[in-house]
Motif scaffolding. Sequence first.
Motif, PDB file in Angstrom:
ATOM      1  N   PHE A  25      46.421  23.800  54.177  1.00  0.00           N
ATOM      2  CA  PHE A  25      47.050  22.525  54.270  1.00  0.00           C
ATOM      3  C   PHE A  25      46.161  21.129  54.292  1.00  0.00           C
ATOM      4  O   PHE A  25      46.144  20.406  53.504  1.00  0.00           O
ATOM      5  N   ASP A  26      44.948  21.600  54.821  1.00  0.00           N
ATOM      6  CA  ASP A  26      43.835  20.594  54.840  1.00  0.00           C
ATOM      7  C   ASP A  26      43.563  20.354  53.649  1.00  0.00           C
ATOM      8  O   ASP A  26      43.327  19.178  53.025  1.00  0.00           O
ATOM      9  N   VAL A  27      42.906  21.329  52.709  1.00  0.00           N
ATOM     10  CA  VAL A  27      42.473  21.170  51.441  1.00  0.00           C
ATOM     11  C   VAL A  27      43.422  20.551  50.471  1.00  0.00           C
ATOM     12  O   VAL A  27      43.179  19.687  49.484  1.00  0.00           O
ATOM     13  N   VAL A  28      44.997  20.768  50.381  1.00  0.00           N
ATOM     14  CA  VAL A  28      45.841  20.348  49.628  1.00  0.00           C
ATOM     15  C   VAL A  28      46.055  18.928  50.031  1.00  0.00           C
ATOM     16  O   VAL A  28      46.790  18.231  49.357  1.00  0.00           O
ATOM     17  N   SER A  29      45.922  18.409  51.117  1.00  0.00           N
ATOM     18  CA  SER A  29      46.417  17.278  51.720  1.00  0.00           C
ATOM     19  C   SER A  29      46.107  15.874  50.714  1.00  0.00           C
ATOM     20  O   SER A  29      47.123  15.307  50.493  1.00  0.00           O
ATOM     21  N   LEU A  30      44.798  15.858  50.402  1.00  0.00           N
ATOM     22  CA  LEU A  30      44.556  14.843  49.560  1.00  0.00           C
ATOM     23  C   LEU A  30      45.222  14.826  48.134  1.00  0.00           C
ATOM     24  O   LEU A  30      45.516  13.932  47.689  1.00  0.00           O
ATOM     25  N   SER A  31      45.105  15.962  47.696  1.00  0.00           N
ATOM     26  CA  SER A  31      45.637  16.041  46.205  1.00  0.00           C
ATOM     27  C   SER A  31      47.131  16.024  46.452  1.00  0.00           C
ATOM     28  O   SER A  31      47.576  15.279  45.199  1.00  0.00           O
ATOM     29  N   VAL A  32      48.044  16.271  47.242  1.00  0.00           N
ATOM     30  CA  VAL A  32      49.268  16.079  47.050  1.00  0.00           C
ATOM     31  C   VAL A  32      49.741  14.477  47.419  1.00  0.00           C
ATOM     32  O   VAL A  32      50.672  14.116  47.159  1.00  0.00           O
ATOM     33  N   TRP A  78      46.841   1.963  46.712  1.00  0.00           N
ATOM     34  CA  TRP A  78      45.384   1.449  47.059  1.00  0.00           C
ATOM     35  C   TRP A  78      44.858   1.127  45.586  1.00  0.00           C
ATOM     36  O   TRP A  78      43.435   0.786  45.368  1.00  0.00           O
ATOM     37  N   HIS A  79      45.138   1.363  44.328  1.00  0.00           N
ATOM     38  CA  HIS A  79      45.108   0.969  42.941  1.00  0.00           C
ATOM     39  C   HIS A  79      43.482   1.718  42.840  1.00  0.00           C
ATOM     40  O   HIS A  79      42.678   0.948  42.423  1.00  0.00           O
ATOM     41  N   ILE A  80      43.733   3.172  42.994  1.00  0.00           N
ATOM     42  CA  ILE A  80      42.407   3.828  42.918  1.00  0.00           C
ATOM     43  C   ILE A  80      42.170   4.229  41.457  1.00  0.00           C
ATOM     44  O   ILE A  80      43.058   4.951  40.785  1.00  0.00           O
ATOM     45  N   ASP A  81      41.144   4.043  40.889  1.00  0.00           N
ATOM     46  CA  ASP A  81      40.681   4.457  39.533  1.00  0.00           C
ATOM     47  C   ASP A  81      40.552   5.940  39.462  1.00  0.00           C
ATOM     48  O   ASP A  81      40.205   6.442  40.350  1.00  0.00           O
ATOM     49  N   PRO A  82      41.060   6.974  38.316  1.00  0.00           N
ATOM     50  CA  PRO A  82      40.860   8.330  38.368  1.00  0.00           C
ATOM     51  C   PRO A  82      39.557   8.720  38.774  1.00  0.00           C
ATOM     52  O   PRO A  82      39.083   9.653  39.322  1.00  0.00           O
ATOM     53  N   ALA A  83      38.469   7.990  38.303  1.00  0.00           N
ATOM     54  CA  ALA A  83      37.049   8.386  38.322  1.00  0.00           C
ATOM     55  C   ALA A  83      36.672   8.496  39.783  1.00  0.00           C
ATOM     56  O   ALA A  83      36.150   9.203  40.384  1.00  0.00           O
ATOM     57  N   VAL A  84      37.076   7.356  40.613  1.00  0.00           N
ATOM     58  CA  VAL A  84      36.942   7.131  42.002  1.00  0.00           C
ATOM     59  C   VAL A  84      37.830   8.124  42.883  1.00  0.00           C
ATOM     60  O   VAL A  84      37.230   8.718  43.766  1.00  0.00           O
ATOM     61  N   LEU A  85      39.193   8.628  42.359  1.00  0.00           N
ATOM     62  CA  LEU A  85      39.891   9.624  42.947  1.00  0.00           C
ATOM     63  C   LEU A  85      39.049  10.856  43.034  1.00  0.00           C
ATOM     64  O   LEU A  85      39.137  11.733  43.706  1.00  0.00           O
ATOM     65  N   GLY A  86      38.447  11.247  41.710  1.00  0.00           N
ATOM     66  CA  GLY A  86      37.723  12.418  41.650  1.00  0.00           C
ATOM     67  C   GLY A  86      36.581  12.428  42.706  1.00  0.00           C
ATOM     68  O   GLY A  86      36.423  13.604  43.194  1.00  0.00           O
ATOM     69  N   THR A  87      36.121  11.556  42.892  1.00  0.00           N
ATOM     70  CA  THR A  87      34.828  11.259  43.775  1.00  0.00           C
ATOM     71  C   THR A  87      35.327  11.641  45.099  1.00  0.00           C
ATOM     72  O   THR A  87      34.778  12.248  45.987  1.00  0.00           O
ATOM     73  N   LEU A  88      36.477  11.052  45.571  1.00  0.00           N
ATOM     74  CA  LEU A  88      37.151  11.284  46.765  1.00  0.00           C
ATOM     75  C   LEU A  88      37.405  12.814  46.832  1.00  0.00           C
ATOM     76  O   LEU A  88      37.242  13.469  47.954  1.00  0.00           O
ATOM     77  N   PHE A  89      37.970  13.526  45.788  1.00  0.00           N
ATOM     78  CA  PHE A  89      38.404  14.967  46.035  1.00  0.00           C
ATOM     79  C   PHE A  89      36.994  15.604  46.074  1.00  0.00           C
ATOM     80  O   PHE A  89      37.038  16.491  46.807  1.00  0.00           O
ATOM     81  N   SER A  90      35.745  15.254  45.639  1.00  0.00           N
ATOM     82  CA  SER A  90      34.669  15.932  45.844  1.00  0.00           C
ATOM     83  C   SER A  90      33.839  15.553  47.248  1.00  0.00           C
ATOM     84  O   SER A  90      33.183  16.322  47.541  1.00  0.00           O
ATOM     85  N   ALA A  91      34.276  14.475  47.866  1.00  0.00           N
ATOM     86  CA  ALA A  91      33.736  14.254  49.182  1.00  0.00           C
ATOM     87  C   ALA A  91      34.052  15.527  50.024  1.00  0.00           C
ATOM     88  O   ALA A  91      33.057  15.935  50.722  1.00  0.00           O
ATOM     89  N   VAL A  92      35.247  16.234  50.321  1.00  0.00           N
ATOM     90  CA  VAL A  92      35.349  17.293  50.912  1.00  0.00           C
ATOM     91  C   VAL A  92      34.462  18.485  50.475  1.00  0.00           C
ATOM     92  O   VAL A  92      33.875  19.097  51.164  1.00  0.00           O
ATOM     93  N   ALA A  93      34.397  18.552  49.042  1.00  0.00           N
ATOM     94  CA  ALA A  93      33.526  19.927  48.756  1.00  0.00           C
ATOM     95  C   ALA A  93      31.870  19.506  49.024  1.00  0.00           C
ATOM     96  O   ALA A  93      31.422  20.484  49.306  1.00  0.00           O
TER      97      ALA A  93
END
Length: 437
Positions: free
Chosen positions: A21-28, A37-52
């Motif tokens: 649930f935790d891992v998928v929370s941001l992706s869904v 929040w008008h987030i660019d895809p590249a910034v969204l990818g960085t958000l995904f990678s923060a947890v990694a």
Amino acid sequence: MTRYQYLVVALCCAANIADGFDVVSLSVAAPVLSKQWHIDPAVLGTLFSAVAVGLVIGAFLVAPFADKVGRRPVMLGALGSLAASLLLTSAATDIWHLLALRFVTGIGLGTLVVCLNTTAAEYSSVKFRNMAMATVHIGFTLGMMLGSGVAAAVLGTGGWRNIFLAAGLLNAVTFTLAVFILGESRDFLLRRQGPKDVVALNRLHRRMKLPELTAMPPRPAAAETSANAMRLMLAGPMRNPTILIWIASLTYALVGYFLLNWKPTVLANAGLSPSLAAASGIITGACGAAGHLAMGLLGRRAGEGRLTAFFFSLAAVTLVIFGIMPAAPIPLLAMAGLTTFFVVGAYTGLFLVTAVMYPTAIQNTALGFVVGFGRIGAIIGPMIGGFLFSAGLTRMDTYIVFSIIAVIPALTMYLANRLAARAASKLGDFGAQPAAV
């Protein structure tokens, strides 16, 4: 296997449900969050990678402490930190708060995923070990399905914060259960042999219906202790299989975390509504659970390393097919499910291979390195996806790139399997199974 042993495996599965649930929370939440929040895809990818990034720290630096201070305190600390960080995420007010909290969440996840697999293996008989670890991984997939179901219910009204609130509450429940159910590792107590450890060991033996001890048995040989973990993993003929498994884990995660984080957005761009794209996780999650189960049931029969390499190979094929398919919702969902079956089945295989290869005393460290190298790939994978989509590459082009990457773990697992078998014949008992109880 006693009722208590099954209960501990079930607890590990429940904790991994919370993890999924935790891992998928941001992706869904991403399709709605990025628009609000008008987030660019590249910034969204960085958000995904923060947890990694946090996962790498948790797996490499925190999880190995469980070999030194015990499984129980490390697991409880990870569960508690996850509950707190996710509840705070539900109240995040800007991108920087979200970034910091996802990083903290990642540390807890990286620590916990290692300890859960080690604990399930140590509390299981050798015969049941593969199914116990597969059950833990099924829990992760069930958690992803649960997260997708919650997202489908709340995203229609834009309530993405409720996804993180539910994830935090779920972790708080599993933390409470673990406080009352989880005992210290039997193998760890036998190695540490502190002043009160014989009392703790006998308490555990009573719950597991094992004979009580009047005194501790002799300590394990120094060569089998966690202090020599790195030397044992990279000693002589074990060096090459170990490095190959690390490469397989890293390259697997490039593909797996790209799929995990970008799948709802890819499906939404193909014409599915955000709610339906989130709900697709239920379908692919069911396929993932079947992949875990297939690996758990067939791993010992077919050979864990051989079957893992086979699953990686078919994952590469299905990625190509998914990329070249027309943007029709039903066929895309079906192929996404088939791809998930092979990808997550291979992920379980990596853990089963590691549990077979290394002795119990260094298992948390060995699994930590497998998870850690995988999370390095997990940092890079979503960012690569974000940059490729931001640069204007199509779904077909992007998925072909990742299918080529998926060939690497198939080759390295095949080679690692052959070399590990050769090393085991030379080293005898080095690759001993976790102790049967």
